[in-house]
Design a protein around this motif. Structure first.
Motif, PDB file in Angstrom:
ATOM      1  N   THR A   1       0.874  -1.185  -0.031  1.00 10.96           N
ATOM      2  CA  THR A   1      -0.262  -0.062  -0.179  1.00 10.96           C
ATOM      3  C   THR A   1       0.976   1.282  -0.004  1.00 10.96           C
ATOM      4  O   THR A   1       2.085   1.203   0.259  1.00 10.96           O
TER       5      THR A   1
ATOM      6  N   GLY B   1       2.587   4.373  -4.766  1.00  8.18           N
ATOM      7  CA  GLY B   1       2.616   5.227  -5.764  1.00  8.18           C
ATOM      8  C   GLY B   1       3.588   6.153  -5.681  1.00  8.18           C
ATOM      9  O   GLY B   1       4.133   6.994  -6.393  1.00  8.18           O
TER      10      GLY B   1
ATOM     11  N   ALA C   1      -0.791  -0.857  -4.753  1.00  2.00           N
ATOM     12  CA  ALA C   1      -1.908  -0.336  -4.299  1.00  2.00           C
ATOM     13  C   ALA C   1      -1.708   1.244  -3.827  1.00  2.00           C
ATOM     14  O   ALA C   1      -0.736   1.435  -2.803  1.00  2.00           O
ATOM     15  N   ASP C   2      -2.553   2.074  -4.147  1.00  2.00           N
ATOM     16  CA  ASP C   2      -2.486   3.526  -3.814  1.00  2.00           C
ATOM     17  C   ASP C   2      -3.915   4.375  -4.120  1.00  2.00           C
ATOM     18  O   ASP C   2      -4.316   3.928  -4.989  1.00  2.00           O
ATOM     19  N   LYS C   3      -4.081   5.340  -3.506  1.00  2.00           N
ATOM     20  CA  LYS C   3      -5.171   6.169  -3.491  1.00  2.00           C
ATOM     21  C   LYS C   3      -4.982   6.709  -4.863  1.00  2.00           C
ATOM     22  O   LYS C   3      -6.165   7.075  -5.514  1.00  2.00           O
ATOM     23  N   ASN C   4      -3.856   7.214  -5.240  1.00  2.00           N
ATOM     24  CA  ASN C   4      -3.508   7.547  -6.552  1.00  2.00           C
ATOM     25  C   ASN C   4      -3.405   6.749  -7.628  1.00  2.00           C
ATOM     26  O   ASN C   4      -2.102   6.315  -7.514  1.00  2.00           O
ATOM     27  N   TYR C   5      -4.370   6.248  -8.334  1.00  2.00           N
ATOM     28  CA  TYR C   5      -4.294   4.925  -9.307  1.00  2.00           C
ATOM     29  C   TYR C   5      -3.101   5.331 -10.186  1.00  2.00           C
ATOM     30  O   TYR C   5      -2.440   4.414 -10.667  1.00  2.00           O
TER      31      TYR C   5
ATOM     32  N   SER D   1      -0.254   7.148 -10.116  1.00  2.00           N
ATOM     33  CA  SER D   1       0.851   6.830  -9.525  1.00  2.00           C
ATOM     34  C   SER D   1       1.248   5.512  -9.411  1.00  2.00           C
ATOM     35  O   SER D   1       2.555   4.836  -9.585  1.00  2.00           O
ATOM     36  N   ALA D   2       0.211   4.552  -8.915  1.00  2.00           N
ATOM     37  CA  ALA D   2       0.319   3.211  -8.729  1.00  2.00           C
ATOM     38  C   ALA D   2       0.644   2.398 -10.174  1.00  2.00           C
ATOM     39  O   ALA D   2       1.641   1.531 -10.083  1.00  2.00           O
TER      40      ALA D   2
ATOM     41  N   VAL E   1      -3.487  -1.216  -8.395  1.00  2.00           N
ATOM     42  CA  VAL E   1      -4.899  -1.055  -7.835  1.00  2.00           C
ATOM     43  C   VAL E   1      -5.137   0.307  -7.389  1.00  2.00           C
ATOM     44  O   VAL E   1      -4.298   0.845  -6.533  1.00  2.00           O
ATOM     45  N   GLU E   2      -6.289   1.040  -7.196  1.00  2.00           N
ATOM     46  CA  GLU E   2      -6.747   1.962  -6.581  1.00  2.00           C
ATOM     47  C   GLU E   2      -7.442   1.637  -4.906  1.00  2.00           C
ATOM     48  O   GLU E   2      -8.016   0.734  -5.005  1.00  2.00           O
TER      49      GLU E   2
ATOM     50  N   ASP F   1      -8.190   3.025  -1.014  1.00  2.00           N
ATOM     51  CA  ASP F   1      -8.345   4.062   0.020  1.00  2.00           C
ATOM     52  C   ASP F   1      -8.200   3.031   1.076  1.00  2.00           C
ATOM     53  O   ASP F   1      -9.099   2.236   1.585  1.00  2.00           O
TER      54      ASP F   1
END
Length: 254
Positions: A14, A17, A38-42, A44-45, A67-68, A70
């Motif tokens: 997690t 990104g 996995a990152d909230k900012n897809y 950048s992931a 994957v996106e 949160d």
């Protein structure tokens, strides 16, 4: 067949990104793991997977994926467990909880919102991911390694970071408790406490403050994300098979 410390293993990272998460993806993929970034900012992931992971996928031939996520949203975490099982037919046996945020302010000026959002991502998010994926490992009867990224600030505190320091201290205690519970399933849980590392979070620190910080580091420099990632890879591998419930400082001696 790939060789490496974690060859053939599936790893979830997690906060993948940027910063330590991105570096962890680089080193784990180099060491033979298939990586789920996995990152909230897809976007950048995706960039992590396309530009920063070794081309060779794990020895099982599976592809890396982005994957996106949160981490503070339990529904999103549960959904990721299901999609991972569908895609890879098995849960990741390496889980790196690197997602984290700061919302710095003086204690007397900090808003409740800035306190809560940091707890939700750094502490609750680590809890939700650890709980969901440890459960998937136990149901598949697979041994595993969970590495939770804390901070040296969680041990010593820091001006302007009551919320962040509290969340990172919680990560240590939570990791130690989880290690005691999950040991019978051969799932190891460890925490890493980085010091001043050259990541996007540190780049917001004013130069004068940074120079003052570096005077407290015996090695006299910022750490590199790759140096933390090497420790992550070691703790993810069978080389560290008797290490669990540990909290390891990586600070240049701070």
């Amino acid at each position: 067949m790939s060789t490496g410390l974690v060859a053939g293993k599936l790893a979830l990272v997690t906060g993948a990104g940027s910063g330590l998460g991105r570096a962890a993806c680089q080193v784990l993929s180099r060491e033979g793991a298939t990586v789920i970034a996995a990152d909230k900012n897809y976007a950048s992931a995706v960039e992590t997977i396309k530009k920063h992971t070794a081309l060779a996928s794990g020895s099982n031939g599976a592809e890396h994926s982005a994957v996106e996520l949160d981490v503070s949203d339990s529904g999103a975490v549960q959904k990721l467990v299901q999609t991972t099982l569908q895609q890879y037919k098995s849960p990741p046996t390496i889980v790196i909880n690197s997602a984290g945020i700061t919302r710095d302010n003086w204690l007397l000026k900090m808003s409740e919102e800035d306190y809560s959002v940091v707890q939700n991502v750094n502490l609750k998010g680590t809890f939700l991911v650890m709980q969901a994926f440890a459960k998937a490992m136990t149901e598949a009867s697979l041994p595993g390694s969970i590495v939770n990224i804390s901070s040296i600030v969680g041990k010593y505190g820091n001006i302007g970071q009551t919320n962040y320091a509290g969340s990172k201290a919680g990560v240590v205690a939570m990791s130690q408790s989880a290690a005691k519970e999950l040991g019978k399933f051969n799932i190891r849980v460890n925490a890493i406490l980085p010091g001043f590392i050259d990541t996007p979070i540190i780049q917001t620190v004013p130069e004068k403050v940074l120079q003052g910080m570096l005077k407290m580091v015996p090695l006299g420099r910022l750490g590199k994300p790759s140096e933390v990632a090497e420790l992550i890879a070691f703790l993810s591998s069978d080389k560290s098979s008797f290490i669990t419930g540990a909290s390891i400082d990586i600070t240049g001696g701070f």
